[in-house]
Design a protein around this motif. Structure first.
Motif, PDB file in Angstrom:
ATOM      1  N   THR A 283       0.840  -1.196   0.000  1.00 19.52           N
ATOM      2  CA  THR A 283       0.000   0.000   0.000  1.00 19.52           C
ATOM      3  C   THR A 283       0.874   1.245   0.000  1.00 19.52           C
ATOM      4  O   THR A 283       2.025   1.221   0.441  1.00 19.52           O
ATOM      5  N   ARG A 284       0.278   2.332  -0.518  1.00 24.52           N
ATOM      6  CA  ARG A 284       0.891   3.652  -0.432  1.00 24.52           C
ATOM      7  C   ARG A 284      -0.082   4.562   0.296  1.00 24.52           C
ATOM      8  O   ARG A 284      -1.265   4.589  -0.038  1.00 24.52           O
ATOM      9  N   THR A 285       0.430   5.319   1.256  1.00 24.10           N
ATOM     10  CA  THR A 285      -0.423   6.261   1.976  1.00 24.10           C
ATOM     11  C   THR A 285       0.221   7.644   1.941  1.00 24.10           C
ATOM     12  O   THR A 285       1.418   7.787   2.227  1.00 24.10           O
ATOM     13  N   ALA A 286      -0.548   8.640   1.575  1.00 24.93           N
ATOM     14  CA  ALA A 286      -0.091  10.033   1.613  1.00 24.93           C
ATOM     15  C   ALA A 286      -0.797  10.744   2.749  1.00 24.93           C
ATOM     16  O   ALA A 286      -1.999  10.532   2.979  1.00 24.93           O
ATOM     17  N   ARG A 287      -0.048  11.583   3.460  1.00 22.43           N
ATOM     18  CA  ARG A 287      -0.617  12.343   4.571  1.00 22.43           C
ATOM     19  C   ARG A 287      -0.156  13.791   4.491  1.00 22.43           C
ATOM     20  O   ARG A 287       0.986  14.074   4.128  1.00 22.43           O
ATOM     21  N   ILE A 288      -1.042  14.686   4.859  1.00 18.41           N
ATOM     22  CA  ILE A 288      -0.666  16.083   5.053  1.00 18.41           C
ATOM     23  C   ILE A 288      -0.264  16.224   6.516  1.00 18.41           C
ATOM     24  O   ILE A 288      -1.101  16.108   7.408  1.00 18.41           O
ATOM     25  N   VAL A 289       1.009  16.462   6.761  1.00 18.28           N
ATOM     26  CA  VAL A 289       1.508  16.568   8.127  1.00 18.28           C
ATOM     27  C   VAL A 289       1.407  18.001   8.631  1.00 18.28           C
ATOM     28  O   VAL A 289       0.975  18.250   9.755  1.00 18.28           O
ATOM     29  N   GLU A 290       1.818  18.947   7.802  1.00 19.77           N
ATOM     30  CA  GLU A 290       1.760  20.365   8.172  1.00 19.77           C
ATOM     31  C   GLU A 290       1.239  21.161   6.995  1.00 19.77           C
ATOM     32  O   GLU A 290       1.576  20.875   5.832  1.00 19.77           O
ATOM     33  N   ASN A 291       0.449  22.184   7.297  1.00 14.16           N
ATOM     34  CA  ASN A 291      -0.090  23.030   6.241  1.00 14.16           C
ATOM     35  C   ASN A 291      -0.233  24.452   6.779  1.00 14.16           C
ATOM     36  O   ASN A 291      -1.303  25.040   6.764  1.00 14.16           O
ATOM     37  N   GLY A 292       0.875  24.977   7.300  1.00 19.88           N
ATOM     38  CA  GLY A 292       0.853  26.302   7.895  1.00 19.88           C
ATOM     39  C   GLY A 292       1.113  27.395   6.889  1.00 19.88           C
ATOM     40  O   GLY A 292       1.072  27.191   5.672  1.00 19.88           O
ATOM     41  N   ASP A 293       1.409  28.583   7.395  1.00 16.04           N
ATOM     42  CA  ASP A 293       1.677  29.722   6.523  1.00 16.04           C
ATOM     43  C   ASP A 293       3.126  29.755   6.045  1.00 16.04           C
ATOM     44  O   ASP A 293       3.413  30.331   4.990  1.00 16.04           O
ATOM     45  N   LEU A 294       4.045  29.152   6.833  1.00 13.38           N
ATOM     46  CA  LEU A 294       5.467  29.262   6.538  1.00 13.38           C
ATOM     47  C   LEU A 294       6.119  27.933   6.197  1.00 13.38           C
ATOM     48  O   LEU A 294       7.151  27.905   5.533  1.00 13.38           O
ATOM     49  N   ARG A 295       5.558  26.844   6.685  1.00 18.51           N
ATOM     50  CA  ARG A 295       6.148  25.526   6.458  1.00 18.51           C
ATOM     51  C   ARG A 295       5.032  24.518   6.211  1.00 18.51           C
ATOM     52  O   ARG A 295       4.028  24.503   6.921  1.00 18.51           O
ATOM     53  N   ALA A 296       5.236  23.697   5.189  1.00 19.94           N
ATOM     54  CA  ALA A 296       4.277  22.647   4.867  1.00 19.94           C
ATOM     55  C   ALA A 296       5.038  21.353   4.657  1.00 19.94           C
ATOM     56  O   ALA A 296       6.200  21.361   4.213  1.00 19.94           O
ATOM     57  N   SER A 297       4.404  20.237   4.981  1.00 19.73           N
ATOM     58  CA  SER A 297       5.066  18.951   4.800  1.00 19.73           C
ATOM     59  C   SER A 297       4.064  17.871   4.461  1.00 19.73           C
ATOM     60  O   SER A 297       2.910  17.899   4.886  1.00 19.73           O
ATOM     61  N   VAL A 298       4.538  16.925   3.666  1.00 23.37           N
ATOM     62  CA  VAL A 298       3.764  15.785   3.200  1.00 23.37           C
ATOM     63  C   VAL A 298       4.528  14.525   3.565  1.00 23.37           C
ATOM     64  O   VAL A 298       5.759  14.489   3.472  1.00 23.37           O
ATOM     65  N   GLN A 299       3.802  13.493   3.954  1.00 21.78           N
ATOM     66  CA  GLN A 299       4.433  12.211   4.270  1.00 21.78           C
ATOM     67  C   GLN A 299       3.916  11.149   3.302  1.00 21.78           C
ATOM     68  O   GLN A 299       2.714  11.023   3.075  1.00 21.78           O
TER      69      GLN A 299
END
Length: 850
Positions: A275-291
């Motif tokens: 399986t592959r899973t994508a997650r939105i970890v951070e979605n702020g104004d200055l830093r964003a991250s995807v897992q």
């Protein structure tokens, strides 16, 4: 009176300052009947000075400060100010463990002037800061439609049961695991995977067997990912007001994707997964991250789980990729698509340490709109195994670091599209690449002062407080990692199995043993038993040691072996001691008799090496030799100092250069003198510690030997005094260039010099007039470099992680500025403990400390 209790017994309370305000007024009275009270403003939670180490401006420089460092235990509402202007900030989860752990903000650094930052945890701003969203992480799939057999399946997936989604509308989600019948062009996930963007560029990650990374070129700074592909998968391939999809990925890794190079030297994508899973970890104004989480990935080497954390920050085109592997994997690959009519570019590795960043890149009219496009991968030199290519990709093969159950790979990728960036030529692109590599290598210089730490440092400097801080750092590190350096343990600093060498097996256990002698505490005396002794077999063989290397860095643990032999009388320690003595007997030397630093460092004498070898050799002579033999060995010891003074000392300043090459063949060596270029602080710290330690083992009747060393101590004391920072009492990384760009006050050398002065005063080698100097230095060690945490633990900041010469380390000023700045490294912790011990002795006027 004893003062060896744990830190928490002596911790000063740092409760909030209470404001009492009483406003007495009488309506329409001509005079007040009481004076207004004086309101005291609480000190800020933290003050941080941030300096730019580069000779070019660095706008939108990201700064992260943990709650742990701020003296907090959990998330609080915090405000960040620069010159009374509130800056946007964001609470972030920097280590991706699911818990917010610190504060993130960006600052503009010009070429020279430091930026002063204040962090407050009380509402002080009348006007809320203007919040502008500059990054975005995005993930959406269709709902209210239906899965049907794929009408136009990819050729390789005909008759495989793959489906496409028909109808419906997009809905954003935080997490998504596609069903096994999902494939590329299934029309279910908006633009085929999760996306991430800054105000410069956007990227999307195919959540299917391709695992490629694609680029959205942007013509507008505001977030756009949530608007892309709403009207179908074709629209974003055409230029719009916001920009367009600009990369043809095909069968490649695209713009920074990853895979593995198999035993047949072929690239494997991360394709065969359960399986592959994508997650939105951070979605702020200055830093964003995807897992991206790949479960049960089958590759040519093994079957394992792989997690990729991908982040971006405001104002940058770079995306950071942090890969976590559940099993060992030797040849992780990352790359960029290889298009026709592009130019391949590789960064220079020749004058770069293993911790410096370099790159591979391509440049040309390779975007879908035929505009110039540059793509790059940035990596640490020490992580790179090789640069190669196949028919689809330019590739960097990276070596995962960590133990077999916690392998890590870290790199960055970037793209520069001419319509957005204005970069029009290969030369301009290379200039951008070199500046980005320098920014990754040379981090901003930070000086942090916190309310909690300042409150703790208000106590008078006396023997009691010196012992408190010495034990505070010793106890902190003992609880964290000191005992983990045993044989077959784990060297958390170098991310490898421990070796029998100077810091983790030598000077750090030695410092704990000295603290045990001062306090009588068993937990300190046990360190040499649990760490150094673990490297000695019952027959006296030294594990993880190879005499034929003739590396003088392997000698310092011998001091601990002598202590163990005196404590236990066990023969195995004597056998190991003799092995080290035999190494020094056979150690290659210069024509005048000075020890080479290593066999492979032919003709080279380093300041570090004087400390590595001479205290052990002198101690050995005193313990195991008599008469003429002892005198011969001690002559050899003193001769090492004489030759070091002759060849490495600068007659004008009295300071010592880091190293000398008798052959004058090294790239770092002056062709006339053989000397390296700079006065590196910790190098001179090793020498200063060595000279006061060696005198412990030279008999009082050896007047000529002792007189030479005492005279040398006096010279060093004068030269160090001349370059001491008068504002803080500390010393700089490059001793004689405090005002030069990038230079910083360095803690490990400061601790070494405190040890040198305090011990020399205690032993009578220096006059008492130096007491004020060393007290000032010790206060600086506390206020500049000692950070107190809410749980009572402490950290030692601003340590030069490592510095050497050769193998890409050219000895230039820029080289010393490029090595990482660390904290709580044994090379700093041990001198901190030793300095504290000598300060306790110096300040204990009435001998009350036991």
């Amino acid at each position: 009176m004893t003062i060896n209790a744990p830190l928490k017994q002596f911790a000063l309370t740092s409760g909030a300052i209470i404001f009492a305000s009483l406003f007495l007024s009488a309506c329409q009275q001509k005079e007040s009947t009481a004076a207004l009270p004086i309101l005291k403003k609480a000190p800020p939670l933290a003050q941080i000075e941030i300096s730019n180490p580069s000779d070019f401006a660095r706008p939108d420089e990201p700064i992260y400060v943990s709650y742990y460092d701020l003296g907090l235990t959990s998330k609080e509402a915090l405000s960040v100010f620069s010159a009374d202007v509130e800056l946007p900030s964001q609470a972030v989860d920097i280590d991706y463990d699911g818990t917010v752990d610190g504060l993130y903000f960006v600052v503009d650094l010009n070429n020279s002037t430091p930026v002063s930052i204040t962090i407050e945890n009380t509402p002080v701003s009348v006007k809320p800061v203007d919040k502008v969203k500059r990054v975005q992480a995005d993930l959406a799939h269709k709902v209210a439609g239906q899965w049907l057999p794929h009408s136009r399946p990819p050729k390789h997936q005909i008759n495989t049961g793959k489906k496409e989604y028909v109808g419906g509308h997009f809905e954003n989600v935080k997490s998504l695991t596609p069903p096994d019948y999902y494939t590329d062009h299934s029309n279910w996930i908006r633009y085929e995977g999760p996306g991430i963007e800054s105000d410069k560029v956007g990227y999307r990650f195919y959540l299917d067997w391709r695992n490629g990374f694609d680029i959205f070129g942007k013509l507008t700074p505001e977030p756009v990912l949530h608007q892309i592909g709403l009207d179908g998968y074709e629209s974003y391939h055409h230029k719009a007001r916001w920009g367009m999809d600009i990369l043809k990925v095909g069968s490649s890794l695209g713009a920074g994707g990853f895979g593995v190079m198999n035993t047949k030297n072929q690239l494997e994508h991360v394709a065969n997964v359960k399986t592959r899973t994508a997650r939105i970890v951070e979605n702020g104004d200055l830093r964003a991250s995807v897992q991206l989480d790949y479960n049960d990935w089958k590759n040519s080497y093994n079957q394992q789980n792989l997690v990729a954390d991908i982040s971006m920050h405001a104002g940058s085109r770079l995306a950071n990729v942090a890969l976590k592997l559940s099993k060992d994997l030797p040849n992780m690959a990352t790359g960029i698509v290889k298009h026709e009519n592009t130019v391949f570019i590789q960064g220079d590795l020749s004058n770069l340490s293993n911790y410096g960043y370099s790159y591979i890149a391509s440049w040309g009219k390779q975007s879908l709109d035929k505009s110039p496009l540059g793509m790059a991968i940035f990596f640490k030199k020490g992580d790179l195994k090789k640069v190669t290519e196949d028919k689809n990709n330019y590739l960097a093969i990276l070596e995962p670091k960590g133990d077999k159950s916690q392998q890590r790979v870290n790199y960055y990728f970037a793209s520069v599209w001419q319509p957005e960036s204005g970069i029009n030529s290969k030369d301009a692109f290379i200039d951008y690449l070199n500046k980005e590599a320098e920014k990754l290598t040379q981090k901003p210089r930070l000086r942090i002062k916190t309310r909690l730490s300042a409150a703790q440092f208000k106590a008078p400097l006396d023997a009691k407080s010196a012992l408190k801080w010495t034990q505070a750092l010793a106890d902190t590190e003992l609880s964290h990692k000191v005992l983990g350096y045993h044989y077959m343990g784990w060297d958390v600093n170098r991310k490898r199995l421990p070796k029998f060498e100077y810091d983790i097996i030598g000077i750090q256990p030695y410092a704990y043993n000295q603290l045990a002698l001062l306090t009588g505490k068993k937990q300190y005396s046990e360190v040499i038993e649990k760490v150094t002794a673990s490297f000695i077999s019952d027959q006296g063989k030294i594990y993880a040691y190879k005499k034929s290397n003739f590396n003088i860095d392997n000698i310092p643990p011998g001091q601990n072996l002598i202590s163990l032999y005196e404590r236990t009388g066990e023969a195995k320690y004597r056998v190991a001691i003799e092995t080290l003595r035999e190494q020094l007997h056979d150690q290659p030397r210069t024509s005048a008799g000075a020890f080479w630093h290593k066999k492979k460092y032919q003709g080279q004498v380093w300041l570090d090496g004087v400390y590595m070898g001479m205290p052990f050799l002198a101690h050995y002579a005193k313990k195991f030799e008599l008469g003429h033999k002892q005198q011969e060995t001690l002559n050899e010891v003193v001769n090492e100092f004489k030759l070091t003074r002759e060849f490495l000392r600068d007659s004008n300043t009295g300071l010592y250069y880091h190293a000398w090459d008798e052959l004058k063949a090294q790239s770092w060596a002056d062709k006339n003198t053989g000397l390296s270029q700079e006065f590196w602080a910790r190098g001179m710290g090793w020498l200063a510690m060595a000279v006061v330690d060696v005198l412990d083992y030279i008999p009082t009747e050896n007047i000529e030997q002792r007189d030479f060393l005492v005279t040398m101590i006096g010279e060093i004391a004068v030269s160090l005094k001349s370059v001491q920072d008068q504002n803080t009492g500390t010393w700089w990384q490059i001793l004689n260039k405090p005002a030069q760009r990038g230079n910083y006050r360095e803690s490990s050398a400061t601790a070494m010099f405190i040890y040198f002065y305090a011990k020399a005063i205690n032993k009578g080698y220096l006059a008492k007039e130096y007491t004020a100097l060393v007290k000032s230095a010790y206060k600086g060690l506390l206020s500049e470099f000692t950070l107190v945490h809410k749980d009572g633990t402490v950290s030692m900041l601003n340590q030069c992680y490592v510095a050497g010469l050769g193998f890409g380390r050219d000895g230039s000023y820029d080289y010393y500025m490029s090595e990482p700045i660390s904290r709580n490294d044994p090379k700093g912790v041990a001198p901190y403990i030793l300095a504290g011990i000598e300060m306790v002795k110096l300040l204990d006027i009435d001998n009350s400390v036991k």
